[in-house]
Design an enzyme around this catalytic site. Sequence first.
Site, short mmCIF file in Angstrom:
data_model
loop_
_atom_site.label_atom_id
_atom_site.label_comp_id
_atom_site.label_asym_id
_atom_site.label_seq_id
_atom_site.Cartn_x
_atom_site.Cartn_y
_atom_site.Cartn_z
N ASP A 1 0.83 -1.21 0.00
CA ASP A 1 0.00 0.00 0.00
C ASP A 1 0.86 1.26 0.00
O ASP A 1 2.00 1.25 0.47
CB ASP A 1 -0.92 -0.03 1.24
CG ASP A 1 -2.05 0.99 1.14
OD1 ASP A 1 -2.43 1.36 0.01
OD2 ASP A 1 -2.55 1.40 2.20
N GLY A 2 0.27 2.33 -0.52
CA GLY A 2 0.93 3.64 -0.47
C GLY A 2 1.49 4.11 -1.81
O GLY A 2 2.20 5.12 -1.85
N ASN A 3 1.15 3.43 -2.88
CA ASN A 3 1.65 3.84 -4.20
C ASN A 3 1.18 5.25 -4.58
O ASN A 3 1.96 6.07 -5.06
CB ASN A 3 1.14 2.90 -5.29
CG ASN A 3 1.73 1.52 -5.20
OD1 ASN A 3 2.67 1.30 -4.43
ND2 ASN A 3 1.20 0.59 -5.98
N ARG B 1 -0.90 9.45 -9.65
CA ARG B 1 -0.93 8.19 -8.89
C ARG B 1 -0.38 7.02 -9.70
O ARG B 1 0.23 6.10 -9.15
CB ARG B 1 -2.37 7.87 -8.46
CG ARG B 1 -2.94 8.83 -7.43
CD ARG B 1 -4.40 8.47 -7.11
NE ARG B 1 -4.53 7.08 -6.73
CZ ARG B 1 -4.35 6.62 -5.48
NH1 ARG B 1 -4.08 7.45 -4.51
NH2 ARG B 1 -4.47 5.32 -5.23
N SER C 1 -7.75 -5.44 -4.83
CA SER C 1 -8.78 -6.00 -3.95
C SER C 1 -10.13 -5.94 -4.63
O SER C 1 -10.34 -5.16 -5.57
CB SER C 1 -8.82 -5.22 -2.63
OG SER C 1 -9.49 -3.99 -2.79
N GLU D 1 -12.51 -4.56 -3.53
CA GLU D 1 -13.06 -3.21 -3.32
C GLU D 1 -12.36 -2.15 -4.17
O GLU D 1 -12.83 -1.01 -4.25
CB GLU D 1 -12.94 -2.81 -1.84
CG GLU D 1 -13.90 -3.53 -0.91
CD GLU D 1 -13.55 -4.99 -0.69
OE1 GLU D 1 -14.47 -5.83 -0.75
OE2 GLU D 1 -12.37 -5.32 -0.48
N ASN D 2 -11.24 -2.50 -4.77
CA ASN D 2 -10.55 -1.51 -5.59
C ASN D 2 -11.33 -1.13 -6.85
O ASN D 2 -11.00 -0.14 -7.51
CB ASN D 2 -9.12 -1.97 -5.95
CG ASN D 2 -8.15 -1.91 -4.78
OD1 ASN D 2 -7.24 -2.72 -4.65
ND2 ASN D 2 -8.31 -0.92 -3.90
N ARG E 1 -12.57 2.51 -7.34
CA ARG E 1 -11.73 3.63 -7.78
C ARG E 1 -12.18 4.14 -9.15
O ARG E 1 -12.89 3.44 -9.87
CB ARG E 1 -10.27 3.17 -7.83
CG ARG E 1 -9.78 2.81 -6.45
CD ARG E 1 -8.31 2.55 -6.44
NE ARG E 1 -7.90 2.23 -5.07
CZ ARG E 1 -6.65 2.24 -4.64
NH1 ARG E 1 -5.68 2.54 -5.48
NH2 ARG E 1 -6.37 1.94 -3.39
N LEU F 1 -6.40 -4.76 7.64
CA LEU F 1 -6.20 -5.86 6.67
C LEU F 1 -6.86 -5.58 5.32
O LEU F 1 -6.52 -6.22 4.33
CB LEU F 1 -6.73 -7.17 7.24
CG LEU F 1 -5.79 -7.93 8.16
CD1 LEU F 1 -6.48 -9.16 8.73
CD2 LEU F 1 -4.52 -8.34 7.42
N SER F 2 -7.84 -4.69 5.31
CA SER F 2 -8.52 -4.37 4.04
C SER F 2 -8.95 -5.63 3.28
O SER F 2 -8.73 -5.74 2.07
CB SER F 2 -7.64 -3.47 3.16
OG SER F 2 -7.31 -2.27 3.83
C1 IPE Z 1 -5.37 -2.61 0.04
O1 IPE Z 1 -5.09 -1.27 -0.15
C2 IPE Z 1 -5.39 -3.32 -1.27
C3 IPE Z 1 -4.12 -3.45 -1.96
C4 IPE Z 1 -2.96 -3.08 -1.50
C5 IPE Z 1 -4.20 -4.06 -3.25
P1 IPE Z 1 -6.23 -0.17 -0.26
O2 IPE Z 1 -5.53 1.13 -0.47
O3 IPE Z 1 -7.24 -0.58 -1.26
O4 IPE Z 1 -6.90 -0.25 1.19
P2 IPE Z 1 -7.78 0.81 1.98
O5 IPE Z 1 -8.86 1.28 1.05
O6 IPE Z 1 -6.88 1.92 2.38
O7 IPE Z 1 -8.29 0.05 3.16
C1 IPE Z 2 -1.70 0.27 -3.29
O1 IPE Z 2 -1.48 1.63 -3.34
C2 IPE Z 2 -1.96 -0.33 -4.66
C3 IPE Z 2 -3.36 -0.71 -4.86
C4 IPE Z 2 -4.33 -0.65 -4.00
C5 IPE Z 2 -3.67 -1.24 -6.18
P1 IPE Z 2 -2.68 2.65 -3.33
O2 IPE Z 2 -3.12 2.89 -4.73
O3 IPE Z 2 -3.74 2.21 -2.42
O4 IPE Z 2 -1.96 3.94 -2.77
P2 IPE Z 2 -2.50 4.91 -1.64
O5 IPE Z 2 -2.86 4.06 -0.47
O6 IPE Z 2 -3.69 5.60 -2.23
O7 IPE Z 2 -1.37 5.82 -1.38
MG MG Z 3 -4.13 2.47 -0.43
#
Ligand code: IPE
Ligand code: IPE
Ligand code: MG
Length: 233
Positions: free
Chosen positions: A10-12, A23, A55, A57-58, A61, A185-186
Amino acid sequence: MPRHLGVIMDGNGRWAQARGKPRTEGHKAGVEALGRLIELSARQGIEFVTVYSFSSENWRRPKEEVSFLFNLLRRYVAAELERFVKNGIRVKVLGEREGLDKTICGLLDQVESRTASGTRMQLNLAFNYGAKFELASAMRKIARQVASGELAPDAITADMVGENLYTRDIPDPDLILRTGGEKRLSNFLLWQAAYSEFIFIDQCWPDFDEDTFRDVLLEFGQRQRRYGALENR
Ligand code: IPE
Ligand code: IPE
Ligand code: MG
């Protein structure tokens, strides 16, 4: 040393935004970090690495980001396939295939079958993965056996639940690492994480490197795992 390491990468997005970039640049840099993780893990002799890459839930986005992530996966798998074969990395995809486009499914099947004989390390890509959906599917399968009279409700065991998950042939994760600062844990491996150790770090995923890896393994090595029993004396 963990036998099975799970990583919530996480955190990309925040990594990119902190650098004034879109992003998507963070996701690209995240793929580089994934390469480092695989290499370091294989070198350490870790048997299973499971990475959370998309995920269930992604899907919430913006559709541009979702399609960017799908294209990134497609390109990543295609570009790395021969390297996985050469390095003995067996790849498995954990997640729901239904609703994914046919070309992606074909590619995922191909990478799984082409790398099936790899023995050095297993890389599980949790893609279109959600633990609640995984558990609900397991319950549906078990319920069908009950409905057909094959199985008595009282005969349902925890092992049977485990056998109906995507991870049926994979030991539970010993360690789950989440980068990016969130402590949750998401919807990642809820059942399998019953006795996992957790390490949450603030560093964003694209910055993951050898130093991070070493620190994380050192911390894991200091954890005492009791599984409800008393410490070994
Ligand atoms: C969890 O990260 C899913 C992945 C790293 C693929 P998210 O960025 O989707 O999680 P939330 O929304 O902060 O819980
Ligand atoms: C994790 O990074 C990658 C995926 C969930 C696909 P994010 O895209 O959630 O990056 P942040 O959490 O918004 O910084
Ligand atoms: Mg994230």
